[in-house]
Design an enzyme around this catalytic site. Structure first.
Site, PDB file in Angstrom:
ATOM      1  N   THR A   1      -7.975  -5.325  -3.569  1.00  0.00           N
ATOM      2  CA  THR A   1      -7.446  -6.530  -2.959  1.00  0.00           C
ATOM      3  C   THR A   1      -8.453  -7.263  -2.064  1.00  0.00           C
ATOM      4  O   THR A   1      -9.393  -6.650  -1.589  1.00  0.00           O
ATOM      5  CB  THR A   1      -6.276  -5.990  -2.121  1.00  0.00           C
ATOM      6  OG1 THR A   1      -5.432  -5.283  -2.997  1.00  0.00           O
ATOM      7  CG2 THR A   1      -5.543  -6.985  -1.341  1.00  0.00           C
TER       8      THR A   1
ATOM      9  N   ARG B   1       5.652  -4.668 -11.586  1.00  0.00           N
ATOM     10  CA  ARG B   1       5.365  -3.868 -10.373  1.00  0.00           C
ATOM     11  C   ARG B   1       4.928  -4.790  -9.231  1.00  0.00           C
ATOM     12  O   ARG B   1       4.062  -5.636  -9.401  1.00  0.00           O
ATOM     13  CB  ARG B   1       4.271  -2.853 -10.680  1.00  0.00           C
ATOM     14  CG  ARG B   1       3.848  -1.977  -9.482  1.00  0.00           C
ATOM     15  CD  ARG B   1       2.619  -2.509  -8.810  1.00  0.00           C
ATOM     16  NE  ARG B   1       2.066  -1.589  -7.801  1.00  0.00           N
ATOM     17  CZ  ARG B   1       1.082  -1.901  -6.965  1.00  0.00           C
ATOM     18  NH1 ARG B   1       0.542  -3.112  -7.011  1.00  0.00           N
ATOM     19  NH2 ARG B   1       0.622  -1.031  -6.093  1.00  0.00           N
ATOM     20  N   VAL B   2       5.530  -4.613  -8.078  1.00  0.00           N
ATOM     21  CA  VAL B   2       5.112  -5.364  -6.891  1.00  0.00           C
ATOM     22  C   VAL B   2       4.544  -4.358  -5.905  1.00  0.00           C
ATOM     23  O   VAL B   2       5.166  -3.327  -5.639  1.00  0.00           O
ATOM     24  CB  VAL B   2       6.296  -6.139  -6.285  1.00  0.00           C
ATOM     25  CG1 VAL B   2       5.903  -6.772  -4.961  1.00  0.00           C
ATOM     26  CG2 VAL B   2       6.770  -7.205  -7.271  1.00  0.00           C
ATOM     27  N   GLY B   3       3.367  -4.658  -5.377  1.00  0.00           N
ATOM     28  CA  GLY B   3       2.717  -3.728  -4.450  1.00  0.00           C
ATOM     29  C   GLY B   3       2.981  -4.077  -3.007  1.00  0.00           C
ATOM     30  O   GLY B   3       3.930  -4.786  -2.667  1.00  0.00           O
ATOM     31  N   ASP B   4       2.110  -3.584  -2.157  1.00  0.00           N
ATOM     32  CA  ASP B   4       2.243  -3.791  -0.709  1.00  0.00           C
ATOM     33  C   ASP B   4       1.919  -5.219  -0.287  1.00  0.00           C
ATOM     34  O   ASP B   4       2.435  -5.719   0.720  1.00  0.00           O
ATOM     35  CB  ASP B   4       1.292  -2.843   0.025  1.00  0.00           C
ATOM     36  CG  ASP B   4      -0.161  -3.092  -0.393  1.00  0.00           C
ATOM     37  OD1 ASP B   4      -0.453  -3.016  -1.610  1.00  0.00           O
ATOM     38  OD2 ASP B   4      -0.986  -3.401   0.482  1.00  0.00           O
TER      39      ASP B   4
ATOM     40  N   THR C   1      -5.840  -3.153   2.384  1.00  0.00           N
ATOM     41  CA  THR C   1      -6.253  -2.958   0.991  1.00  0.00           C
ATOM     42  C   THR C   1      -6.176  -1.462   0.699  1.00  0.00           C
ATOM     43  O   THR C   1      -6.343  -0.635   1.598  1.00  0.00           O
ATOM     44  CB  THR C   1      -7.682  -3.481   0.734  1.00  0.00           C
ATOM     45  OG1 THR C   1      -8.151  -2.957  -0.516  1.00  0.00           O
ATOM     46  CG2 THR C   1      -8.671  -3.054   1.809  1.00  0.00           C
ATOM     47  N   GLY C   2      -5.929  -1.131  -0.569  1.00  0.00           N
ATOM     48  CA  GLY C   2      -5.841   0.282  -0.939  1.00  0.00           C
ATOM     49  C   GLY C   2      -4.664   0.512  -1.852  1.00  0.00           C
ATOM     50  O   GLY C   2      -4.155  -0.422  -2.486  1.00  0.00           O
ATOM     51  N   HIS C   3      -4.206   1.749  -1.901  1.00  0.00           N
ATOM     52  CA  HIS C   3      -3.121   2.120  -2.816  1.00  0.00           C
ATOM     53  C   HIS C   3      -1.788   1.616  -2.258  1.00  0.00           C
ATOM     54  O   HIS C   3      -1.271   2.119  -1.260  1.00  0.00           O
ATOM     55  CB  HIS C   3      -3.117   3.644  -2.994  1.00  0.00           C
ATOM     56  CG  HIS C   3      -2.115   4.104  -3.998  1.00  0.00           C
ATOM     57  ND1 HIS C   3      -1.611   5.368  -4.025  1.00  0.00           N
ATOM     58  CD2 HIS C   3      -1.507   3.434  -5.011  1.00  0.00           C
ATOM     59  CE1 HIS C   3      -0.735   5.468  -5.016  1.00  0.00           C
ATOM     60  NE2 HIS C   3      -0.661   4.312  -5.618  1.00  0.00           N
ATOM     61  N   GLY C   4      -1.250   0.585  -2.930  1.00  0.00           N
ATOM     62  CA  GLY C   4      -0.101  -0.142  -2.399  1.00  0.00           C
ATOM     63  C   GLY C   4       1.115   0.710  -2.134  1.00  0.00           C
ATOM     64  O   GLY C   4       1.813   0.525  -1.126  1.00  0.00           O
TER      65      GLY C   4
HETATM   66  N1  GLY Z   1      -3.075  -2.940  -2.367  1.00  0.00           N
HETATM   67  C1  GLY Z   1      -2.881  -3.652  -3.550  1.00  0.00           C
HETATM   68  C2  GLY Z   1      -1.860  -3.104  -4.436  1.00  0.00           C
HETATM   69  O1  GLY Z   1      -1.624  -1.906  -4.444  1.00  0.00           O
HETATM   70  O2  GLY Z   1      -1.245  -3.849  -5.164  1.00  0.00           O
END
Ligand code: GLY
Length: 310
Positions: free
Chosen positions: A167, A195-198, A218-221
């Site tokens: 991101t 899929r919707v992330g953070d 930023t990172g694993h949503g």
């Molecule tokens: N941080 C971005 C996502 O996981 O979509």
């Protein structure tokens, strides 16, 4: 109080051959955002300009350069938040838009809602005359190659994502002490359709409050959402922690509680700032007082600073 713009180009491991272009991309975006502040623009104007630049740069996973979902399509998420009023706007799973961050700002400015998704977001964009772009103009060869590789049996798209780039985002403080944040992403590699992330979720992908500061993540949503990372960092700042210490506390909690890796950029209303990450790398840059700071690796000795012309 010192006005500042800080940007990130995503947490992960940035391959050597992409390090230079990633660094020059975040430096240009920070400069562009800072020029907006120097021209009398607000912190919101500055973060939208900086993130627009990153969305237009095919090196980053946002706008043109977004990763692809499992069907090979681009679905993007973005958020903006204004620390003066707590006004916020977001879009999720949006397609055929060059600059989702600008659409997120329109959601904030022109609707009474906080987030529009998918086809509803597209209809809103059309109604406001935002041009639709062909999906192919958002897809790079690099994104297609990663998508194909992650369709192979045994591929792990989450690991593969943290092994590359994420991101983009920006935070800023303007001369009136107003803070703002903006974050934009193509999401996770080979994600499920829808899929919707953070990123578009208030408190996860970003948060801005003049009473504490602003954060873009930023990172694993999925991990970021579980700990509402942006809001968690501002909670620590409300308890008296500095931008840097609060960012480290938030990232350490995410790592220990849900094994999540990522990165953040953080400002307080006085213009103190931090760029911190638990991933291998994160490209970032900060423009303040005619000095540009930037880096890619953990550790103060890896931070570089250059004087900018007045
Ligand atoms: N941080 C971005 C996502 O996981 O979509």
């Amino acid at each position: 109080m010192l006005p500042v713009v800080v940007v990130h180009g995503g947490a992960g491991h940035i391959p050597k051959e992409r390090a230079e272009s990633s660094t020059s991309g975040v430096c240009s975006a920070a400069r562009a955002g800072y020029a907006v502040l120097q021209g009398g623009g607000s912190s919101m104007d500055a973060v939208v300009e900086a993130v627009t630049q990153l969305e237009n740069n095919p090196r980053f996973n946002a706008g043109c350069g977004s990763v692809l979902n499992v069907k090979g399509d681009v679905e993007m998420d973005a958020i903006v938040m204004d620390g003066k009023s707590l006004a916020s706007g977001a879009v999720s799973a949006v397609r055929n838009i060059a600059n989702p961050v600008q659409l997120a700002r329109l959601v904030m400015d022109k609707t009474s809602h906080a987030c529009l998704t998918a086809e509803g977001a597209s209809q809103f964009a059309r109604a406001l005359g935002v041009p639709e772009v062909n999906q192919d103009s958002l897809i790079t060869e690099y994104a297609r190659m990663r998508w194909r590789n992650n369709l192979q049996p045994g591929a792990n798209p989450v690991e593969s994502q943290m092994g590359k780039m994420g991101t983009v985002g920006a935070v800023a403080v303007d001369s009136e002490g107003n803070v703002a944040c903006a974050t934009s992403t193509g999401g996770m590699l080979n994600k499920m359709e829808g899929r919707v992330g953070d990123t578009p979720c208030i408190g996860s992908g970003g948060y801005a409050d003049n009473q504490s500061g602003a954060v873009s993540t930023t990172g694993h949503g999925e991990a970021i959402m579980k700990v509402t990372l942006a809001r968690l960092i501002l909670f620590h700042m409300e308890q008296g922690q500095s931008a840097e210490a609060a960012s480290d506390l938030g990232l350490a909690y995410m790592r220990s509680r849900v094994e999540g890796l990522g990165g953040v950029i953080t400002v307080d209303p006085q213009g103190q700032w931090a760029a911190r990450f638990s991933s291998a790398q994160m490209s970032w840059a900060a423009a303040q007082s005619h000095t540009l700071h930037y880096g890619l690796y953990t550790g103060e000795h890896f931070t570089q600073s250059i004087q900018e012309p007045h």
